[in-house]
Design a protein around this motif. Structure first.
Motif, PDB file in Angstrom:
ATOM      1  N   GLN A 169     -10.567  24.224 -45.374  1.00 33.94           N
ATOM      2  CA  GLN A 169     -10.917  25.515 -44.774  1.00 33.94           C
ATOM      3  C   GLN A 169     -10.761  25.463 -43.247  1.00 33.94           C
ATOM      4  O   GLN A 169     -10.219  26.392 -42.630  1.00 33.94           O
ATOM      5  CB  GLN A 169     -12.364  25.869 -45.148  1.00 33.94           C
ATOM      6  CG  GLN A 169     -12.707  27.332 -44.946  1.00 33.94           C
ATOM      7  CD  GLN A 169     -14.130  27.654 -45.415  1.00 33.94           C
ATOM      8  OE1 GLN A 169     -14.817  26.811 -46.023  1.00 33.94           O
ATOM      9  NE2 GLN A 169     -14.562  28.860 -45.128  1.00 33.94           N
ATOM     10  N   ILE A 170     -11.212  24.377 -42.627  1.00 32.70           N
ATOM     11  CA  ILE A 170     -11.074  24.214 -41.175  1.00 32.70           C
ATOM     12  C   ILE A 170      -9.600  24.181 -40.793  1.00 32.70           C
ATOM     13  O   ILE A 170      -9.153  24.847 -39.849  1.00 32.70           O
ATOM     14  CB  ILE A 170     -11.767  22.908 -40.713  1.00 32.70           C
ATOM     15  CG1 ILE A 170     -13.281  22.995 -40.910  1.00 32.70           C
ATOM     16  CG2 ILE A 170     -11.434  22.601 -39.260  1.00 32.70           C
ATOM     17  CD1 ILE A 170     -14.005  21.669 -40.722  1.00 32.70           C
ATOM     18  N   PHE A 171      -8.838  23.392 -41.543  1.00 38.55           N
ATOM     19  CA  PHE A 171      -7.406  23.225 -41.276  1.00 38.55           C
ATOM     20  C   PHE A 171      -6.690  24.571 -41.254  1.00 38.55           C
ATOM     21  O   PHE A 171      -5.898  24.862 -40.355  1.00 38.55           O
ATOM     22  CB  PHE A 171      -6.819  22.308 -42.354  1.00 38.55           C
ATOM     23  CG  PHE A 171      -5.338  22.073 -42.260  1.00 38.55           C
ATOM     24  CD1 PHE A 171      -4.809  21.276 -41.263  1.00 38.55           C
ATOM     25  CD2 PHE A 171      -4.475  22.643 -43.190  1.00 38.55           C
ATOM     26  CE1 PHE A 171      -3.440  21.049 -41.192  1.00 38.55           C
ATOM     27  CE2 PHE A 171      -3.111  22.428 -43.123  1.00 38.55           C
ATOM     28  CZ  PHE A 171      -2.597  21.622 -42.117  1.00 38.55           C
ATOM     29  N   ARG A 172      -6.983  25.412 -42.218  1.00 37.75           N
ATOM     30  CA  ARG A 172      -6.287  26.693 -42.334  1.00 37.75           C
ATOM     31  C   ARG A 172      -6.830  27.717 -41.326  1.00 37.75           C
ATOM     32  O   ARG A 172      -6.071  28.439 -40.689  1.00 37.75           O
ATOM     33  CB  ARG A 172      -6.424  27.237 -43.760  1.00 37.75           C
ATOM     34  CG  ARG A 172      -5.842  26.339 -44.824  1.00 37.75           C
ATOM     35  CD  ARG A 172      -4.316  26.280 -44.762  1.00 37.75           C
ATOM     36  NE  ARG A 172      -3.750  27.522 -45.238  1.00 37.75           N
ATOM     37  CZ  ARG A 172      -2.783  28.177 -44.605  1.00 37.75           C
ATOM     38  NH1 ARG A 172      -2.300  27.719 -43.479  1.00 37.75           N
ATOM     39  NH2 ARG A 172      -2.289  29.296 -45.096  1.00 37.75           N
ATOM     40  N   GLU A 173      -8.161  27.802 -41.186  1.00 35.49           N
ATOM     41  CA  GLU A 173      -8.760  28.837 -40.343  1.00 35.49           C
ATOM     42  C   GLU A 173      -8.459  28.619 -38.860  1.00 35.49           C
ATOM     43  O   GLU A 173      -8.297  29.581 -38.106  1.00 35.49           O
ATOM     44  CB  GLU A 173     -10.275  28.873 -40.563  1.00 35.49           C
ATOM     45  CG  GLU A 173     -10.941  30.048 -39.851  1.00 35.49           C
ATOM     46  CD  GLU A 173     -12.311  30.355 -40.396  1.00 35.49           C
ATOM     47  OE1 GLU A 173     -12.536  30.163 -41.608  1.00 35.49           O
ATOM     48  OE2 GLU A 173     -13.164  30.791 -39.605  1.00 35.49           O
TER      49      GLU A 173
END
Length: 365
Positions: A169-173
């Motif tokens: 989630q961090i990677f994408r957001e």
């Protein structure tokens, strides 16, 4: 990074972030940590541990002394601006996790290793030392991928699933091109992301959720790096005296190699990108001419989208404006509007070389 991880509930160690300006006021925060401690300089790049910028401390006073020492040092030519003091955990096993952008095939890669620490790249080359899973951007992180990683690392799925999904989630957001946890540590307190590093795509700088991150990033850049970013140039500062300017990363890197092979010392790499007009070339050269270490400039242009006559006008305008007295300039032009470009340079008292070898030789002569 640690703030982002905590926001997404990735388990991390308790710590204090120190700045040089507020160093004296940090002792109270450090005293709130359980000893022993670990002190880590926060730097851009890899190899911090081997550079001696990670040290242990037995008490808060010693940690403060180590931090003070780090603030007097540099890493890759940059000052140390932040130091993290953390509780030192008893590590039972070190592992590695990362997400990264993949170009071939296009998509994302999930990498996991049973090994972590400073030599993870070498250890991961051992048989079975690295697990690589391709993630289709339209499908995202699937359940079987989580099970595969948990089984490979030998960690119960319930311990790793939350971490993996939060990292994804961090990677994408946040538009990371690389998000790395090294080590992901199995400790007496469970699995912790003990060290975190990432690279965010520059093209995401206007994304509202990243405003704070990029504001801090811009505030820390030197004048050259900030100007280059604002004008859209790819720039790398080196320690020599010859600036290499080209249109296209591949051409500029090949030119850099030619300069090195000829015995010159590259001092700056600048990629104009495609389609640069006279104004863009002028801005680039003025930026180069401001660098105190540069006494030679090699401009290598293959005309296509970029017009050679526009390049020539930009060169003449920059040199007329800056009037450098002791900088040698060599221009190699080839391609679209080459004859007109040569005429413009000739009338300004400059020569355009037919080959890269001739241009390099003229700088060394």
């Amino acid at each position: 990074m640690k703030d982002i991880f905590e926001k997404f509930q990735v388990p991390v160690e308790k710590s204090c972030l120190l700045t040089h300006e507020a160093l004296k006021d940090s002792l109270g925060c450090i005293k709130g940590l359980r000893t022993p401690l670990i002190v880590k300089a926060q730097v851009r790049g890899w190899g911090r541990g081997k550079a001696g910028l990670v040290k242990s401390a037995e008490n808060p006073e010693e940690a403060l002394k180590v931090a003070q020492e780090f603030f007097l040092r540099e890493f890759n030519g940059e000052k140390i601006r932040y130091v993290l003091v953390s509780e030192r955990k008893r590590i039972l096993r070190e592992m590695y996790l990362s997400f990264m952008v993949s170009s071939n095939p296009p998509g994302f890669l999930l990498l996991a290793s049973k090994h972590g620490g400073v030599d993870v790249e070498e250890l991961s080359k051992t048989p079975g030392g690295l697990l690589k899973i391709f993630i289709d951007p339209f499908e995202g992180l699937r359940d079987y991928m989580v099970r595969t990683v948990a089984g490979y690392l030998g960690v119960p799925q319930e311990h790793i699933e939350k971490i993996l999904r939060s990292l994804w989630q961090i990677f994408r957001e946040y538009n990371f091109t690389l998000l790395e946890v090294n080590p992901l540590a199995l400790t007496e307190d469970g699995v912790l992301a003990l060290d975190r590093k990432g690279v965010i795509d520059d093209d995401a700088s206007r994304k509202s959720s990243l405003t704070g991150i990029f504001a801090r990033y811009f505030s820390e850049l030197d004048e050259l790096s900030l100007s280059a970013f604002q004008k859209g140039f790819s720039v790398v500062k080196l320690d020599g005296d010859t600036a290499v300017v080209g249109n296209g990363a591949g051409l500029t890197m090949a030119t850099l190699d030619a300069v090195l092979e000829a015995g010159a010392r590259p001092g700056l790499f600048l990629d104009l990108g495609g389609g640069a007009d006279a104004e863009r070339v002028r801005e680039a050269l003025l930026l180069v001419l401001k660098q105190q270490n540069i006494s030679k400039i090699l401009l290598n242009i293959l005309g296509g989208i970029t017009r050679c006559d526009e390049v020539a006008r930009g060169v003449v305008q920059a040199l007329s404006s800056a009037k450098p007295s002791s900088v040698k300039v060599a221009v190699r032009l080839s391609g679209f509007m080459e004859d007109e470009g040569r005429r413009i340079l000739r009338e300004a008292g400059l020569s355009a070389f037919d080959s890269l070898e001739e241009a390099v030789a003229s700088l060394l002569g």
